[in-house]
Design a protein around this motif. Structure first.
Motif, PDB file in Angstrom:
ATOM      1  N   LEU A 131      52.936  53.994 -10.638  1.00 18.03           N
ATOM      2  CA  LEU A 131      53.351  54.046  -9.257  1.00 18.03           C
ATOM      3  C   LEU A 131      52.616  55.119  -8.599  1.00 18.03           C
ATOM      4  O   LEU A 131      52.070  54.736  -7.165  1.00 18.03           O
ATOM      5  CB  LEU A 131      54.669  54.345  -9.056  1.00 18.03           C
ATOM      6  N   GLU A 132      52.430  56.234  -9.130  1.00 17.69           N
ATOM      7  CA  GLU A 132      51.541  57.164  -8.493  1.00 17.69           C
ATOM      8  C   GLU A 132      50.239  56.736  -8.220  1.00 17.69           C
ATOM      9  O   GLU A 132      49.653  56.965  -7.013  1.00 17.69           O
ATOM     10  CB  GLU A 132      51.558  58.413  -9.259  1.00 17.69           C
ATOM     11  N   ILE A 133      49.371  56.163  -8.921  1.00 17.31           N
ATOM     12  CA  ILE A 133      48.320  55.531  -8.848  1.00 17.31           C
ATOM     13  C   ILE A 133      48.215  54.482  -7.671  1.00 17.31           C
ATOM     14  O   ILE A 133      47.059  54.650  -7.035  1.00 17.31           O
ATOM     15  CB  ILE A 133      47.607  54.846  -9.938  1.00 17.31           C
ATOM     16  N   LEU A 134      49.014  53.511  -7.711  1.00 16.22           N
ATOM     17  CA  LEU A 134      49.310  52.662  -6.978  1.00 16.22           C
ATOM     18  C   LEU A 134      49.376  53.045  -5.403  1.00 16.22           C
ATOM     19  O   LEU A 134      48.905  52.825  -4.517  1.00 16.22           O
ATOM     20  CB  LEU A 134      50.530  51.704  -7.265  1.00 16.22           C
ATOM     21  N   TYR A 138      46.853  52.997  -2.173  1.00 14.25           N
ATOM     22  CA  TYR A 138      47.209  52.293  -0.881  1.00 14.25           C
ATOM     23  C   TYR A 138      47.029  53.385   0.293  1.00 14.25           C
ATOM     24  O   TYR A 138      46.180  52.865   1.262  1.00 14.25           O
ATOM     25  CB  TYR A 138      48.624  51.740  -1.047  1.00 14.25           C
ATOM     26  N   LEU A 139      47.514  54.572   0.061  1.00 12.61           N
ATOM     27  CA  LEU A 139      47.438  55.303   0.992  1.00 12.61           C
ATOM     28  C   LEU A 139      46.016  55.973   1.321  1.00 12.61           C
ATOM     29  O   LEU A 139      45.685  56.341   2.260  1.00 12.61           O
ATOM     30  CB  LEU A 139      48.198  56.891   0.713  1.00 12.61           C
ATOM     31  N   ALA A 140      45.054  55.775   0.391  1.00 13.54           N
ATOM     32  CA  ALA A 140      43.561  56.264   0.634  1.00 13.54           C
ATOM     33  C   ALA A 140      43.100  55.241   1.703  1.00 13.54           C
ATOM     34  O   ALA A 140      41.971  55.611   2.569  1.00 13.54           O
ATOM     35  CB  ALA A 140      42.929  55.956  -0.860  1.00 13.54           C
ATOM     36  N   LYS A 141      43.504  54.084   1.847  1.00 12.47           N
ATOM     37  CA  LYS A 141      43.065  53.126   2.782  1.00 12.47           C
ATOM     38  C   LYS A 141      44.056  52.907   4.173  1.00 12.47           C
ATOM     39  O   LYS A 141      43.442  52.856   5.200  1.00 12.47           O
ATOM     40  CB  LYS A 141      43.164  51.575   2.476  1.00 12.47           C
ATOM     41  N   HIS A 142      45.445  53.354   4.070  1.00  9.26           N
ATOM     42  CA  HIS A 142      46.368  53.492   5.191  1.00  9.26           C
ATOM     43  C   HIS A 142      47.244  54.512   4.891  1.00  9.26           C
ATOM     44  O   HIS A 142      48.455  54.641   4.507  1.00  9.26           O
ATOM     45  CB  HIS A 142      46.977  52.230   4.898  1.00  9.26           C
ATOM     46  N   TRP A 147      54.713  56.780   6.419  1.00  8.87           N
ATOM     47  CA  TRP A 147      56.013  56.780   7.060  1.00  8.87           C
ATOM     48  C   TRP A 147      56.908  55.565   6.604  1.00  8.87           C
ATOM     49  O   TRP A 147      58.135  55.504   7.085  1.00  8.87           O
ATOM     50  CB  TRP A 147      55.749  56.556   8.529  1.00  8.87           C
ATOM     51  N   TRP A 148      56.289  54.645   5.922  1.00  4.63           N
ATOM     52  CA  TRP A 148      57.376  53.553   5.530  1.00  4.63           C
ATOM     53  C   TRP A 148      57.210  53.110   4.005  1.00  4.63           C
ATOM     54  O   TRP A 148      57.115  51.962   3.480  1.00  4.63           O
ATOM     55  CB  TRP A 148      57.065  52.293   6.264  1.00  4.63           C
ATOM     56  N   LEU A 149      57.092  54.191   3.006  1.00  7.11           N
ATOM     57  CA  LEU A 149      56.871  53.834   1.731  1.00  7.11           C
ATOM     58  C   LEU A 149      58.059  53.366   1.168  1.00  7.11           C
ATOM     59  O   LEU A 149      59.316  53.907   1.418  1.00  7.11           O
ATOM     60  CB  LEU A 149      56.179  55.133   1.066  1.00  7.11           C
ATOM     61  N   GLY A 203      36.503  55.271  -3.014  1.00  2.00           N
ATOM     62  CA  GLY A 203      37.460  56.430  -3.004  1.00  2.00           C
ATOM     63  C   GLY A 203      38.970  55.966  -3.517  1.00  2.00           C
ATOM     64  O   GLY A 203      39.854  56.832  -3.153  1.00  2.00           O
ATOM     65  N   ARG A 204      38.983  54.601  -4.161  1.00  2.00           N
ATOM     66  CA  ARG A 204      40.481  54.171  -4.700  1.00  2.00           C
ATOM     67  C   ARG A 204      40.097  54.287  -6.095  1.00  2.00           C
ATOM     68  O   ARG A 204      39.028  54.182  -6.835  1.00  2.00           O
ATOM     69  CB  ARG A 204      40.734  53.060  -4.020  1.00  2.00           C
ATOM     70  N   ILE A 205      41.229  53.809  -6.807  1.00  2.00           N
ATOM     71  CA  ILE A 205      41.238  53.575  -8.269  1.00  2.00           C
ATOM     72  C   ILE A 205      41.793  52.366  -8.470  1.00  2.00           C
ATOM     73  O   ILE A 205      42.873  51.783  -7.866  1.00  2.00           O
ATOM     74  CB  ILE A 205      42.247  54.486  -9.018  1.00  2.00           C
ATOM     75  N   LEU A 206      41.024  51.313  -8.901  1.00  2.00           N
ATOM     76  CA  LEU A 206      41.628  50.111  -9.717  1.00  2.00           C
ATOM     77  C   LEU A 206      42.211  50.299 -11.054  1.00  2.00           C
ATOM     78  O   LEU A 206      41.944  51.073 -11.791  1.00  2.00           O
ATOM     79  CB  LEU A 206      40.201  49.133  -9.726  1.00  2.00           C
ATOM     80  N   VAL A 207      43.427  49.416 -11.071  1.00  5.92           N
ATOM     81  CA  VAL A 207      44.204  49.444 -12.202  1.00  5.92           C
ATOM     82  C   VAL A 207      44.182  48.143 -12.832  1.00  5.92           C
ATOM     83  O   VAL A 207      44.237  47.084 -11.988  1.00  5.92           O
ATOM     84  CB  VAL A 207      45.583  50.078 -11.964  1.00  5.92           C
TER      85      VAL A 207
END
Length: 212
Positions: A131-134, A138-142, A147-149, A203-207
């Protein structure tokens, strides 16, 4: 004069052959469009449920945030039950949707890809792993999405993590005389992205999907 004409003809033929994209080229370009989109905003399309009093079975499309967090090209979404798309997906058999992504500056001569597939919503006790990676992906892009996680008691709306899995990929590379236009085999599309199971991309991580 005849020699010059022949040379010019051969040059044009050679340029055409070199410029023409193979389906393998198209798969790489399509994954690059999805994985490295500057804004990670796509056009999502869903269908109103058949029993809707005003718009039953009618198509609906609107821009939607996404993040490319999976090695195989599946897409991470924030699923908000309040949204029109989310309600259409919930009411759809197999939770069907399509997502289209274009070049940064859309034009008829530029590449775009349409992904047709299904959405898995992690709600009602079913939770996404890693979950933390996910969330970081997501937040790296948005960053405004903080405010609505999901699982935030102070969030503006109820939200769940979701995964969009394409089963069909349709690609338009530009004008058909020099670019590939048509379907990309799913396996080819899935294997055309970064290969390591944990790879930094823009700048993101693929899982791996197995964990999500």
């Amino acid at each position: 004069m005849r020699v010059e004409f022949i040379l010019l003809y051969l040059l044009c033929v050679t340029a055409t052959v070199v410029a023409y994209e193979t389906v393998e080229d198209a798969a790489v370009i399509a994954r690059n469009l999805v994985d490295n989109s500057k804004d990670s905003i796509a056009t999502m399309a869903t269908i109103f449920p058949s029993d809707d009093e005003e718009l039953g079975d009618q198509p609906f499309s609107m821009q939607e945030y996404y993040a490319s967090c999976h090695q195989n090209g599946s897409i991470t979404l924030l699923f908000l039950p309040i949204s029109r798309h989310s309600r259409n997906i919930y009411r759809s058999k197999e939770h069907r949707a399509s997502i289209s992504i274009t070049s940064e500056i859309p034009a008829a001569s530029r590449a775009r890809v349409s992904l047709i597939g299904t959405v898995t919503v992690f709600d009602q006790g079913e939770r996404a792993q890693d979950l933390e990676i996910l969330k970081n992906c997501y937040l790296a892009k948005h960053p405004d999405a903080r405010w609505w996680l999901p699982d935030d008691d102070d969030a503006a709306h109820i939200a769940y993590w979701a995964r969009f899995d394409p089963h069909t990929v349709y690609f338009v590379g530009g004008f058909g005389d020099t670019h590939y236009i048509g379907y990309i085999p799913l396996g080819l599309y899935q294997s055309s992205g970064p290969q390591p199971s944990l790879s930094p991309v823009a700048g993101r991580i693929l899982v791996t999907q197995g964990g999500l």
